[in-house]
Design a protein around this motif. Structure first.
Motif, PDB file in Angstrom:
ATOM      1  N   MET B  38      15.214   3.606   1.015  1.00  0.00           N
ATOM      2  CA  MET B  38      14.389   3.966   2.480  1.00  0.00           C
ATOM      3  C   MET B  38      12.631   3.628   1.685  1.00  0.00           C
ATOM      4  SD  MET B  38      16.089   3.755   4.801  1.00  0.00           S
ATOM      5  CE  MET B  38      18.535   4.133   4.443  1.00  0.00           C
ATOM      6  N   ARG B  39      12.534   4.496   0.717  1.00  0.00           N
ATOM      7  CA  ARG B  39      11.573   4.703  -0.276  1.00  0.00           C
ATOM      8  C   ARG B  39      11.056   2.890   0.074  1.00  0.00           C
ATOM      9  NH1 ARG B  39       9.906   8.883  -3.629  1.00  0.00           N
ATOM     10  NH2 ARG B  39      10.536  10.023  -2.137  1.00  0.00           N
ATOM     11  N   VAL B  40      11.786   1.969  -0.841  1.00  0.00           N
ATOM     12  CA  VAL B  40      11.431   0.918  -1.301  1.00  0.00           C
ATOM     13  C   VAL B  40      11.602   0.050  -0.302  1.00  0.00           C
ATOM     14  CG1 VAL B  40      12.294  -1.699  -2.974  1.00  0.00           C
ATOM     15  CG2 VAL B  40      12.695   0.954  -4.095  1.00  0.00           C
ATOM     16  N   LEU B  41      12.472   0.342   1.013  1.00  0.00           N
ATOM     17  CA  LEU B  41      12.575  -0.611   2.223  1.00  0.00           C
ATOM     18  C   LEU B  41      11.577  -0.841   2.770  1.00  0.00           C
ATOM     19  CD1 LEU B  41      16.350  -0.265   2.694  1.00  0.00           C
ATOM     20  CD2 LEU B  41      14.820  -2.624   2.803  1.00  0.00           C
ATOM     21  N   ARG B  42      10.129   0.208   2.520  1.00  0.00           N
ATOM     22  CA  ARG B  42       8.997   0.504   3.322  1.00  0.00           C
ATOM     23  C   ARG B  42       8.124   0.025   2.795  1.00  0.00           C
ATOM     24  NH1 ARG B  42       8.485   4.537   7.482  1.00  0.00           N
ATOM     25  NH2 ARG B  42       6.785   5.499   7.257  1.00  0.00           N
ATOM     26  N   ARG B  43       8.255  -0.207   2.155  1.00  0.00           N
ATOM     27  CA  ARG B  43       6.828  -1.554   1.039  1.00  0.00           C
ATOM     28  C   ARG B  43       7.845  -2.062   0.558  1.00  0.00           C
ATOM     29  NH1 ARG B  43       6.178   3.968  -1.020  1.00  0.00           N
ATOM     30  NH2 ARG B  43       7.522   4.020  -2.856  1.00  0.00           N
ATOM     31  N   PRO B  44       7.996  -3.315   1.345  1.00  0.00           N
ATOM     32  CA  PRO B  44       9.124  -4.861   0.667  1.00  0.00           C
ATOM     33  C   PRO B  44       7.742  -5.533   0.165  1.00  0.00           C
ATOM     34  CG  PRO B  44       8.958  -4.062   2.836  1.00  0.00           C
ATOM     35  CD  PRO B  44       8.337  -3.252   2.300  1.00  0.00           C
ATOM     36  N   LEU B  45       8.589  -6.000  -0.771  1.00  0.00           N
ATOM     37  CA  LEU B  45       7.691  -6.942  -1.341  1.00  0.00           C
ATOM     38  C   LEU B  45       7.052  -8.346  -0.098  1.00  0.00           C
ATOM     39  CD1 LEU B  45       7.987  -7.702  -5.048  1.00  0.00           C
ATOM     40  CD2 LEU B  45       6.637  -6.611  -4.441  1.00  0.00           C
ATOM     41  N   LEU B  46       6.371  -8.663   0.141  1.00  0.00           N
ATOM     42  CA  LEU B  46       5.754  -9.267   1.571  1.00  0.00           C
ATOM     43  C   LEU B  46       4.575  -9.969   1.103  1.00  0.00           C
ATOM     44  CD1 LEU B  46       5.871  -7.459   4.867  1.00  0.00           C
ATOM     45  CD2 LEU B  46       7.693  -9.398   3.879  1.00  0.00           C
ATOM     46  N   ASP B  47       4.729 -11.631   1.797  1.00  0.00           N
ATOM     47  CA  ASP B  47       3.424 -12.134   0.789  1.00  0.00           C
ATOM     48  C   ASP B  47       2.701 -12.296   2.302  1.00  0.00           C
ATOM     49  OD1 ASP B  47       4.627 -13.912  -0.737  1.00  0.00           O
ATOM     50  OD2 ASP B  47       6.439 -15.140   1.046  1.00  0.00           O
ATOM     51  N   PRO B  48       1.362 -11.670   1.846  1.00  0.00           N
ATOM     52  CA  PRO B  48       0.172 -10.914   2.686  1.00  0.00           C
ATOM     53  C   PRO B  48       0.362 -12.383   3.379  1.00  0.00           C
ATOM     54  CG  PRO B  48      -0.723 -11.191   0.828  1.00  0.00           C
ATOM     55  CD  PRO B  48       1.166 -11.468   0.514  1.00  0.00           C
ATOM     56  N   PRO B  49       0.118 -12.076   4.875  1.00  0.00           N
ATOM     57  CA  PRO B  49      -0.933 -13.003   5.295  1.00  0.00           C
ATOM     58  C   PRO B  49      -2.269 -14.064   5.533  1.00  0.00           C
ATOM     59  CG  PRO B  49      -0.426 -11.339   6.860  1.00  0.00           C
ATOM     60  CD  PRO B  49       0.315 -10.806   5.329  1.00  0.00           C
TER      61      PRO B  49
END
Lengths: 196, 144
Positions: B38-49
């Motif tokens: 859950m900790r990792v899922l709440r900070r996923p590696l997303l390309d920032p807009p």
């Protein structure tokens, strides 16, 4: 995060009314409010920043053209999310990419019971390699599972809201969440290499 | 896969504990494993807009519609309607129910020729629209 803030229907109604009345700055406010949600949905589906940007533009173009058809039956957030999801879905169809992994994972997902065993959360979460491995597992998920996980955990949307956006039944979304998290946990344990 | 109620509750409890920042219980092995997830899922590696995403979207939406595009769309709509009418006509001809409208003996040949021609024109128009849209995308990606 702006998309996670509670917004009442009245605020949606006022914003939609202002956009339809061509009030100065109203459409910009709508874009500001929902661009992150749009970005998250499309980026998790297509995983390509430039295509995500193009598809976000297409999403808001559709929102602008069809806003008069919005009947306030669902929150504006869900409606914009539905448009973003359908735009991303069409992109995946054009690229002939599979939306969801329909393989069964009963054996893989069912990790043994661990009750009573110790797992040091802080040590594990400080392990950069392990965290990177989990990120890699998440990235390797099929588009739908990845998107559902992001909307549920990062955007803090409810199962019902995600079901409304994707058009799947709530039970299906819950099943995807359950199965994907169970599978990820099993893979994390396999990475740690503990004989479980 | 059937959802195991206890497993689902473990997942949800881990999420809640993570959101609330509850101190982990070292004996709750399964919950802690899920909390890591859950900790990792709440900070996923997303390309920032991109920073100017909002401006780009608004300017894209505000672009005036090309009158040529509008004409092309209407023409395309008209041709598609004619195609549908042609298919119905051909069906009636095949069933022997058609009014031959002075094309006695040549009715089907005329209808099919028309359908092939109209189909080709519609296809080329779709292709042209796709090409224009790809070109516009490509131009947008060029550095300013």
């Amino acid at each position: 995060m702006d998309t996670a803030k509670p917004r009442g229907p009245q605020s949606d109604r006022a914003l939609v009314g202002a956009v339809l009345a061509h009030a100065p700055g109203a459409f910009e406010a709508l874009v500001d409010r929902y661009q992150r949600l749009c970005w998250h949905i499309i980026n998790r589906m297509v995983r390509h920043p430039e295509d995500t940007r193009d598809l976000c533009q297409e999403t808001f173009l559709r929102v602008h053209r069809h806003l008069h058809q919005y009947r306030f039956e669902s929150p504006l957030k869900s409606w914009v999310g539905q448009v973003a999801y359908s735009v991303a879905l069409r992109y995946l169809e054009r690229k002939q990419m599979s939306l969801v992994d329909i393989s069964h994972c009963d054996a893989e997902c069912t990790a043994p019971q661990l009750e009573g065993e110790r797992f040091d959360l802080e040590t594990a979460s400080a392990n950069d390699q392990l965290v990177a491995a989990i990120h890699a597992e998440i990235e390797a998920l099929p588009p739908l599972q990845r998107t559902v996980l992001t909307l549920y955990h990062m955007d803090e949307m409810t199962v019902s809201e995600i079901a409304s956006i994707t058009g799947f039944a709530e039970g299906t979304i819950r099943s995807h969440l359950f199965r994907t998290r169970a599978r990820l946990r099993a893979r994390v344990l396999a990475r740690i290499g503990e004989p479980r | 896969m059937i959802i195991s109620r206890s497993e689902w509750e473990s997942q949800e409890r881990a999420l809640q504990e993570e959101i609330l920042g509850v101190d982990p219980n070292p004996d709750a092995g399964r919950i802690n494993e899920y909390r890591l997830l859950m900790r990792v899922l709440r900070r996923p590696l997303l390309d920032p807009p991109p920073e100017n995403l909002s401006e780009r979207i608004v300017s894209h939406v505000r672009q005036p519609e090309d009158p040529g595009d509008r004409f092309e769309m209407r023409l395309q709509g008209g041709l598609v309607a004619l195609l549908v009418a042609g298919v119905i006509w051909a069906g009636l001809e095949l069933a022997g129910l058609g009014i031959r409208l002075g094309t006695r003996g040549y009715g089907l040949a005329v209808v099919w020729s028309f359908l092939v021609l109209a189909g080709y024109v519609v296809y080329r128009m779709f292709e042209h629209r796709q090409w224009k849209s790809d070109l516009a995308r490509w131009e947008q990606r060029l550095p300013p």
